[in-house]
Design an enzyme around this catalytic site. Structure first.
Site, mmCIF file in Angstrom:
data_model
loop_
_atom_site.group_PDB
_atom_site.id
_atom_site.type_symbol
_atom_site.label_atom_id
_atom_site.label_comp_id
_atom_site.label_asym_id
_atom_site.label_seq_id
_atom_site.Cartn_x
_atom_site.Cartn_y
_atom_site.Cartn_z
ATOM 1 N N GLN A 124 0.848 -1.200 0.000
ATOM 2 C CA GLN A 124 0.000 0.000 0.000
ATOM 3 C C GLN A 124 0.877 1.241 0.000
ATOM 4 O O GLN A 124 0.367 2.352 -0.076
ATOM 5 C CB GLN A 124 -0.872 0.018 1.262
ATOM 6 C CG GLN A 124 -1.813 -1.161 1.372
ATOM 7 C CD GLN A 124 -2.440 -1.213 2.763
ATOM 8 O OE1 GLN A 124 -3.423 -0.536 3.039
ATOM 9 N NE2 GLN A 124 -1.878 -2.006 3.640
ATOM 10 N N ASN A 125 2.181 1.027 0.126
ATOM 11 C CA ASN A 125 3.081 2.177 0.215
ATOM 12 C C ASN A 125 3.362 2.754 -1.160
ATOM 13 O O ASN A 125 3.402 2.045 -2.158
ATOM 14 C CB ASN A 125 4.391 1.781 0.877
ATOM 15 C CG ASN A 125 4.184 1.396 2.327
ATOM 16 O OD1 ASN A 125 3.120 1.655 2.880
ATOM 17 N ND2 ASN A 125 5.170 0.777 2.923
ATOM 18 N N ASP A 148 6.155 4.776 -1.449
ATOM 19 C CA ASP A 148 7.605 4.970 -1.541
ATOM 20 C C ASP A 148 8.187 3.817 -2.368
ATOM 21 O O ASP A 148 7.491 2.861 -2.707
ATOM 22 C CB ASP A 148 8.239 5.047 -0.145
ATOM 23 C CG ASP A 148 8.109 3.741 0.644
ATOM 24 O OD1 ASP A 148 8.485 2.675 0.120
ATOM 25 O OD2 ASP A 148 7.610 3.785 1.796
ATOM 26 N N HIS A 150 -1.552 1.387 -4.396
ATOM 27 C CA HIS A 150 -1.941 2.787 -4.177
ATOM 28 C C HIS A 150 -1.074 3.775 -4.941
ATOM 29 O O HIS A 150 -1.044 4.962 -4.627
ATOM 30 C CB HIS A 150 -1.914 3.110 -2.672
ATOM 31 C CG HIS A 150 -3.002 2.418 -1.900
ATOM 32 N ND1 HIS A 150 -2.952 2.234 -0.533
ATOM 33 C CD2 HIS A 150 -4.163 1.862 -2.305
ATOM 34 C CE1 HIS A 150 -4.049 1.588 -0.135
ATOM 35 N NE2 HIS A 150 -4.799 1.352 -1.187
ATOM 36 N N ALA A 155 8.863 -4.580 12.178
ATOM 37 C CA ALA A 155 9.168 -5.351 10.969
ATOM 38 C C ALA A 155 10.677 -5.561 10.815
ATOM 39 O O ALA A 155 11.128 -6.660 10.491
ATOM 40 C CB ALA A 155 8.599 -4.635 9.737
HETATM 41 P P1 NAD Z 1 -1.333 3.220 8.811
HETATM 42 O O1 NAD Z 1 -0.587 4.477 8.964
HETATM 43 O O2 NAD Z 1 -2.796 3.202 8.938
HETATM 44 O O3 NAD Z 1 -0.802 2.159 9.882
HETATM 45 C C1 NAD Z 1 0.532 1.883 10.065
HETATM 46 C C2 NAD Z 1 0.675 0.584 10.818
HETATM 47 O O4 NAD Z 1 2.063 0.295 10.928
HETATM 48 C C3 NAD Z 1 0.112 0.628 12.242
HETATM 49 O O5 NAD Z 1 -0.722 -0.479 12.433
HETATM 50 C C4 NAD Z 1 1.365 0.518 13.133
HETATM 51 O O6 NAD Z 1 1.142 -0.245 14.281
HETATM 52 C C5 NAD Z 1 2.323 -0.204 12.212
HETATM 53 N N1 NAD Z 1 3.741 0.016 12.492
HETATM 54 C C6 NAD Z 1 4.340 1.112 13.033
HETATM 55 N N2 NAD Z 1 5.679 0.924 13.124
HETATM 56 C C7 NAD Z 1 5.916 -0.328 12.637
HETATM 57 C C8 NAD Z 1 7.104 -1.107 12.471
HETATM 58 N N3 NAD Z 1 8.307 -0.651 12.824
HETATM 59 N N4 NAD Z 1 6.989 -2.357 11.929
HETATM 60 C C9 NAD Z 1 5.773 -2.842 11.566
HETATM 61 N N5 NAD Z 1 4.639 -2.147 11.716
HETATM 62 C C10 NAD Z 1 4.694 -0.909 12.237
HETATM 63 O O7 NAD Z 1 -0.861 2.612 7.441
HETATM 64 P P2 NAD Z 1 -1.606 1.700 6.371
HETATM 65 O O8 NAD Z 1 -2.405 0.643 7.041
HETATM 66 O O9 NAD Z 1 -0.548 1.317 5.417
HETATM 67 O O10 NAD Z 1 -2.687 2.636 5.657
HETATM 68 C C11 NAD Z 1 -2.559 3.978 5.424
HETATM 69 C C12 NAD Z 1 -2.444 4.402 3.971
HETATM 70 O O11 NAD Z 1 -1.404 5.359 4.004
HETATM 71 C C13 NAD Z 1 -2.016 3.404 2.962
HETATM 72 O O12 NAD Z 1 -2.848 3.530 1.886
HETATM 73 C C14 NAD Z 1 -0.614 3.831 2.521
HETATM 74 O O13 NAD Z 1 -0.564 3.890 1.111
HETATM 75 C C15 NAD Z 1 -0.475 5.228 2.965
HETATM 76 N N6 NAD Z 1 0.880 5.595 3.478
HETATM 77 C C16 NAD Z 1 1.996 5.223 2.801
HETATM 78 C C17 NAD Z 1 3.254 5.553 3.293
HETATM 79 C C18 NAD Z 1 4.486 5.128 2.521
HETATM 80 O O14 NAD Z 1 4.424 5.002 1.319
HETATM 81 N N7 NAD Z 1 5.590 4.858 3.201
HETATM 82 C C19 NAD Z 1 3.373 6.278 4.491
HETATM 83 C C20 NAD Z 1 2.193 6.669 5.150
HETATM 84 C C21 NAD Z 1 0.949 6.307 4.643
#
Ligand code: NAD
Ligand code: ZN
Length: 234
Positions: free
Chosen positions: A94-95, A97, A112, A223
């Protein structure tokens, strides 16, 4: 440990949590607000229609942040798993990046969209690589057709990409693993239920996701700490 047999097909769904240890904030954790706006208010077709410069300012900031981030041990462990399983691994993120790719993964499905691509908001020109930042007072970039160039991102209320391939892979998998995703953003939150009764399912992350009840087993932790020693291949 997750045992993976030579007959298994593995579906992995990653969320913002896998990139948290690389310094990219999740949406629901601290850093989920931008200039006092909820991300849902910026990442939306309504915001784009109302103020595309404001939207580009947000994505320019995210491009800068993501460009400076480095893949962590979690991304690297998944890239190594892909090398060993080849097409028996379906890595869906879903990321937006590109940290999975930068860790060496070759076949990532970005449901996404991708932060480092843009597309036209009016014509069918395919998404193209774009790492530029467009910040006010710079104008919003235009397409030859007269439309405006927007981030290649699936905004709230839009249809995620590659859902046919994803449905296919969900039908075929025997192991489903979700990593670092809060289990509230649909349709991804529903993937685990789709595999119920056919696949073993696991969640990896420091907090329980909203859809915890649908998983067979939960590995609690970060993770980057857990993934490097989580998989045992036959
Ligand atoms: P979210 O922000 O809703 O949830 C993040 C989850 O990651 C939480 O459940 C949290 O407990 C967990 N988490 C935090 N630190 C962690 C770690 N070190 N190891 C494993 N898990 C950890 O994110 P989501 O469920 O992916 O949904 C939000 C939407 O936001 C998605 O559609 C995504 O595309 C987008 N998003 C993407 C990025 C990116 O591309 N890096 C960043 C922020 C949001
Ligand atoms: Zn166009």
């Amino acid at each position: 440990m997750i045992q993976i047999a030579s007959s298994d097909r593995v579906f992995i769904l990653t969320g913002a949590g896998i990139s948290a240890e690389s310094g990219i904030p999740t949406f629901r954790g601290p850093g989920g607000l931008w200039r006092n706006h909820r991300v849902e208010e910026v990442a939306s077709p309504i915001a784009w229609r109302r103020d595309p410069r404001f939207v580009w300012e947000f994505y320019s900031m995210r491009r800068r942040l993501a460009a400076a981030a480095k893949p962590n041990d979690g991304h690297i462990a998944l890239a190594e798993l892909e090398k060993r399983l080849q097409d028996r691994l379906f890595l869906c993120t879903q990321n937006v990046d590109s940290l999975h790719e930068r860790a060496g993964a070759q076949r990532v499905i970005h449901m996404h969209g991708e932060l480092f691509k843009s597309r036209c908001d009016s014509c069918d020109r395919p998404p193209f690589p774009d790492d530029r930042t467009y910040e006010p007072p710079a104008p919003v970039p235009c397409c030859e057709c007269g439309g405006q160039i927007r981030p290649h991102i699936c905004w709230f209320g839009e249809m995620p990409y590659r859902l046919d391939e994803i449905a296919n892979a969900l039908d075929r998998c025997s192991i489903f693993i979700a990593i670092g995703t809060s289990g509230v953003v649909e349709p991804a939150a529903n993937f685990v239920a789709h595999t119920r009764g056919r696949a073993r399912s696991y969640y990896v992350g420091p907090e329980e996701p909203a859809n915890i009840a649908a998983f067979n087993e939960c590995f609690s932790g970060k993770a980057g700490d857990l993934l490097p020693s989580l998989f045992q291949l036959e």
